[in-house]
Design a protein around this motif. Structure first.
Motif, PDB file in Angstrom:
ATOM      1  N   ASP A  72       1.016  -0.898  -0.099  1.00  0.00           N
ATOM      2  CA  ASP A  72      -0.120  -0.080   0.087  1.00  0.00           C
ATOM      3  C   ASP A  72       0.939   1.199   0.106  1.00  0.00           C
ATOM      4  O   ASP A  72       1.845   0.961   0.212  1.00  0.00           O
ATOM      5  CB  ASP A  72      -1.205  -0.095   1.166  1.00  0.00           C
ATOM      6  CG  ASP A  72      -2.379  -1.115   0.967  1.00  0.00           C
ATOM      7  OD1 ASP A  72      -3.078  -0.987   2.278  1.00  0.00           O
ATOM      8  OD2 ASP A  72      -2.671  -1.482   0.001  1.00  0.00           O
ATOM      9  N   SER A  73       0.187   2.468  -0.276  1.00  0.00           N
ATOM     10  CA  SER A  73       0.771   3.693  -0.396  1.00  0.00           C
ATOM     11  C   SER A  73       0.190   4.436   0.835  1.00  0.00           C
ATOM     12  O   SER A  73      -0.897   4.520   1.500  1.00  0.00           O
ATOM     13  CB  SER A  73       0.751   4.304  -1.623  1.00  0.00           C
ATOM     14  OG  SER A  73       1.425   3.386  -2.581  1.00  0.00           O
TER      15      SER A  73
ATOM     16  N   ARG B 131       0.762   9.217   2.215  1.00  0.00           N
ATOM     17  CA  ARG B 131       1.525  10.301   2.375  1.00  0.00           C
ATOM     18  C   ARG B 131       1.573  10.644   3.708  1.00  0.00           C
ATOM     19  O   ARG B 131       0.771  11.134   4.208  1.00  0.00           O
ATOM     20  CB  ARG B 131       0.796  11.892   1.232  1.00  0.00           C
ATOM     21  CG  ARG B 131       1.438  12.074   0.750  1.00  0.00           C
ATOM     22  CD  ARG B 131       0.333  12.727  -0.080  1.00  0.00           C
ATOM     23  NE  ARG B 131       1.103  14.091  -0.359  1.00  0.00           N
ATOM     24  CZ  ARG B 131       1.646  14.867  -1.127  1.00  0.00           C
ATOM     25  NH1 ARG B 131       2.586  13.553  -2.147  1.00  0.00           N
ATOM     26  NH2 ARG B 131       2.223  15.550  -1.360  1.00  0.00           N
TER      27      ARG B 131
ATOM     28  N   ARG C  27      10.684   4.035  -4.090  1.00  0.00           N
ATOM     29  CA  ARG C  27       9.533   4.036  -3.300  1.00  0.00           C
ATOM     30  C   ARG C  27       9.052   4.808  -2.542  1.00  0.00           C
ATOM     31  O   ARG C  27       8.300   4.907  -2.822  1.00  0.00           O
ATOM     32  CB  ARG C  27       9.250   2.222  -2.345  1.00  0.00           C
ATOM     33  CG  ARG C  27      10.443   1.697  -2.914  1.00  0.00           C
ATOM     34  CD  ARG C  27       9.811   0.321  -1.399  1.00  0.00           C
ATOM     35  NE  ARG C  27      10.935   0.687  -0.637  1.00  0.00           N
ATOM     36  CZ  ARG C  27      10.402   0.285   0.566  1.00  0.00           C
ATOM     37  NH1 ARG C  27       9.030   0.875   0.761  1.00  0.00           N
ATOM     38  NH2 ARG C  27      11.098   0.770   1.281  1.00  0.00           N
ATOM     39  N   PHE C  28      10.094   6.122  -1.842  1.00  0.00           N
ATOM     40  CA  PHE C  28       9.151   7.364  -1.349  1.00  0.00           C
ATOM     41  C   PHE C  28       9.764   7.996  -2.201  1.00  0.00           C
ATOM     42  O   PHE C  28      10.699   8.153  -2.912  1.00  0.00           O
ATOM     43  CB  PHE C  28      10.564   7.064  -0.055  1.00  0.00           C
ATOM     44  CG  PHE C  28       9.808   6.148   0.922  1.00  0.00           C
ATOM     45  CD1 PHE C  28       9.032   5.138   0.148  1.00  0.00           C
ATOM     46  CD2 PHE C  28      10.062   5.765   2.247  1.00  0.00           C
ATOM     47  CE1 PHE C  28       8.660   3.511   1.428  1.00  0.00           C
ATOM     48  CE2 PHE C  28       9.682   4.782   3.226  1.00  0.00           C
ATOM     49  CZ  PHE C  28       8.900   4.533   3.373  1.00  0.00           C
TER      50      PHE C  28
ATOM     51  N   GLN D 254       6.120  10.976  -0.288  1.00  0.00           N
ATOM     52  CA  GLN D 254       5.119  10.137  -0.549  1.00  0.00           C
ATOM     53  C   GLN D 254       5.472   8.517  -1.156  1.00  0.00           C
ATOM     54  O   GLN D 254       6.640   8.433  -0.762  1.00  0.00           O
ATOM     55  CB  GLN D 254       4.670  10.360  -1.988  1.00  0.00           C
ATOM     56  CG  GLN D 254       4.026   9.718  -2.309  1.00  0.00           C
ATOM     57  CD  GLN D 254       2.767   9.187  -2.220  1.00  0.00           C
ATOM     58  OE1 GLN D 254       1.728  10.372  -1.545  1.00  0.00           O
ATOM     59  NE2 GLN D 254       1.655   7.876  -2.423  1.00  0.00           N
ATOM     60  N   MET D 255       5.440   7.735   0.612  1.00  0.00           N
ATOM     61  CA  MET D 255       5.549   6.634   0.638  1.00  0.00           C
ATOM     62  C   MET D 255       5.331   5.533  -0.262  1.00  0.00           C
ATOM     63  O   MET D 255       2.944   4.944   0.089  1.00  0.00           O
ATOM     64  CB  MET D 255       5.436   5.837   1.841  1.00  0.00           C
ATOM     65  CG  MET D 255       6.108   7.221   2.849  1.00  0.00           C
ATOM     66  SD  MET D 255       6.272   6.477   4.531  1.00  0.00           S
ATOM     67  CE  MET D 255       4.804   6.578   5.160  1.00  0.00           C
ATOM     68  N   ASN D 256       4.989   4.236  -1.720  1.00  0.00           N
ATOM     69  CA  ASN D 256       4.953   3.219  -2.178  1.00  0.00           C
ATOM     70  C   ASN D 256       4.901   2.172  -1.897  1.00  0.00           C
ATOM     71  O   ASN D 256       6.317   2.225  -0.978  1.00  0.00           O
ATOM     72  CB  ASN D 256       4.846   4.491  -2.996  1.00  0.00           C
ATOM     73  CG  ASN D 256       4.213   5.208  -3.867  1.00  0.00           C
ATOM     74  OD1 ASN D 256       3.200   5.867  -3.298  1.00  0.00           O
ATOM     75  ND2 ASN D 256       4.697   5.895  -4.605  1.00  0.00           N
ATOM     76  N   ARG D 257       4.466   0.730  -2.136  1.00  0.00           N
ATOM     77  CA  ARG D 257       5.162   0.327  -2.183  1.00  0.00           C
ATOM     78  C   ARG D 257       5.660  -0.568  -0.453  1.00  0.00           C
ATOM     79  O   ARG D 257       6.776  -1.027  -0.715  1.00  0.00           O
ATOM     80  CB  ARG D 257       5.759  -0.351  -2.835  1.00  0.00           C
ATOM     81  CG  ARG D 257       5.812   0.104  -4.390  1.00  0.00           C
ATOM     82  CD  ARG D 257       6.455  -0.520  -5.866  1.00  0.00           C
ATOM     83  NE  ARG D 257       7.776  -0.290  -5.670  1.00  0.00           N
ATOM     84  CZ  ARG D 257       8.263   1.001  -6.272  1.00  0.00           C
ATOM     85  NH1 ARG D 257       7.487   1.493  -6.497  1.00  0.00           N
ATOM     86  NH2 ARG D 257       9.597   0.778  -5.969  1.00  0.00           N
ATOM     87  N   LEU D 258       4.843  -0.080  -0.354  1.00  0.00           N
ATOM     88  CA  LEU D 258       5.145  -0.356   1.591  1.00  0.00           C
ATOM     89  C   LEU D 258       5.943  -1.656   1.753  1.00  0.00           C
ATOM     90  O   LEU D 258       4.719  -3.077   1.514  1.00  0.00           O
ATOM     91  CB  LEU D 258       4.762   0.596   2.924  1.00  0.00           C
ATOM     92  CG  LEU D 258       4.706   1.642   2.073  1.00  0.00           C
ATOM     93  CD1 LEU D 258       3.303   2.285   3.365  1.00  0.00           C
ATOM     94  CD2 LEU D 258       5.934   2.635   3.477  1.00  0.00           C
TER      95      LEU D 258
ATOM     96  N   ASP E   5       9.290  -1.093   6.815  1.00  0.00           N
ATOM     97  CA  ASP E   5       8.950   0.473   6.527  1.00  0.00           C
ATOM     98  C   ASP E   5       8.596   0.649   7.988  1.00  0.00           C
ATOM     99  O   ASP E   5       7.857   1.888   8.353  1.00  0.00           O
ATOM    100  CB  ASP E   5       8.095   0.609   5.573  1.00  0.00           C
ATOM    101  CG  ASP E   5       9.035   0.959   4.538  1.00  0.00           C
ATOM    102  OD1 ASP E   5       8.306   0.454   3.162  1.00  0.00           O
ATOM    103  OD2 ASP E   5      11.081   0.253   4.477  1.00  0.00           O
TER     104      ASP E   5
END
Length: 122
Positions: free
Chosen positions: A16-17, A19, A67-68, A82-86, A90
């Motif tokens: 998930d992502s 922000r 990813r970020f 913005q944090m993606n593909r957590l 993390d």
């Protein structure tokens, strides 16, 4: 009184992502670098990302690169992450901070927020 307030943390699943946002008040930080760090119990605070005053230069930890994404809005005195593909690794408390120059070292940051919890379940 300088104040940094983080928001946007929460509990998400792997992949998930999220922000994160950090709002600065008490003075204008448009000429300062801003950074994000994270910390888990029993470990030292770890550098995540940093951005210079103009937003043209960014640094990332190898573990989050790709990813970020860190960004800032000087008109609003805010910095975002913005944090993606957590990933579960993390999971940490995330802190924003202000420094006179962009760098990866926590001691170089003068002001810190209270942190926001990010939990990533597998």
């Amino acid at each position: 009184q300088v104040q940094l307030v983080e928001s946007g943390g929460g509990l998400v699943q792997a992949g998930d992502s999220l922000r994160l946002s950090c709002a600065a008040s008490g003075r204008t930080f448009t000429t300062y670098a801003m950074g994000w760090f994270r910390q888990t119990p029993g470990k030292e605070r770890e550098f995540v990302a940093a951005i210079n005053w103009s937003g043209q230069t960014t640094f990332y930890a190898d573990s989050v690169k790709g990813r970020f994404t860190i960004s800032r809005d000087n008109a609003k005195n805010t910095v975002n992450l913005q944090m993606n593909r957590l990933k579960p690794e993390d999971t940490a408390i995330y802190y924003c901070a202000v420094s006179r120059s962009i760098n990866r070292e926590a001691p170089m940051y003068n002001y810190w927020g209270q942190g926001t919890q990010v939990t990533v379940s597998s």
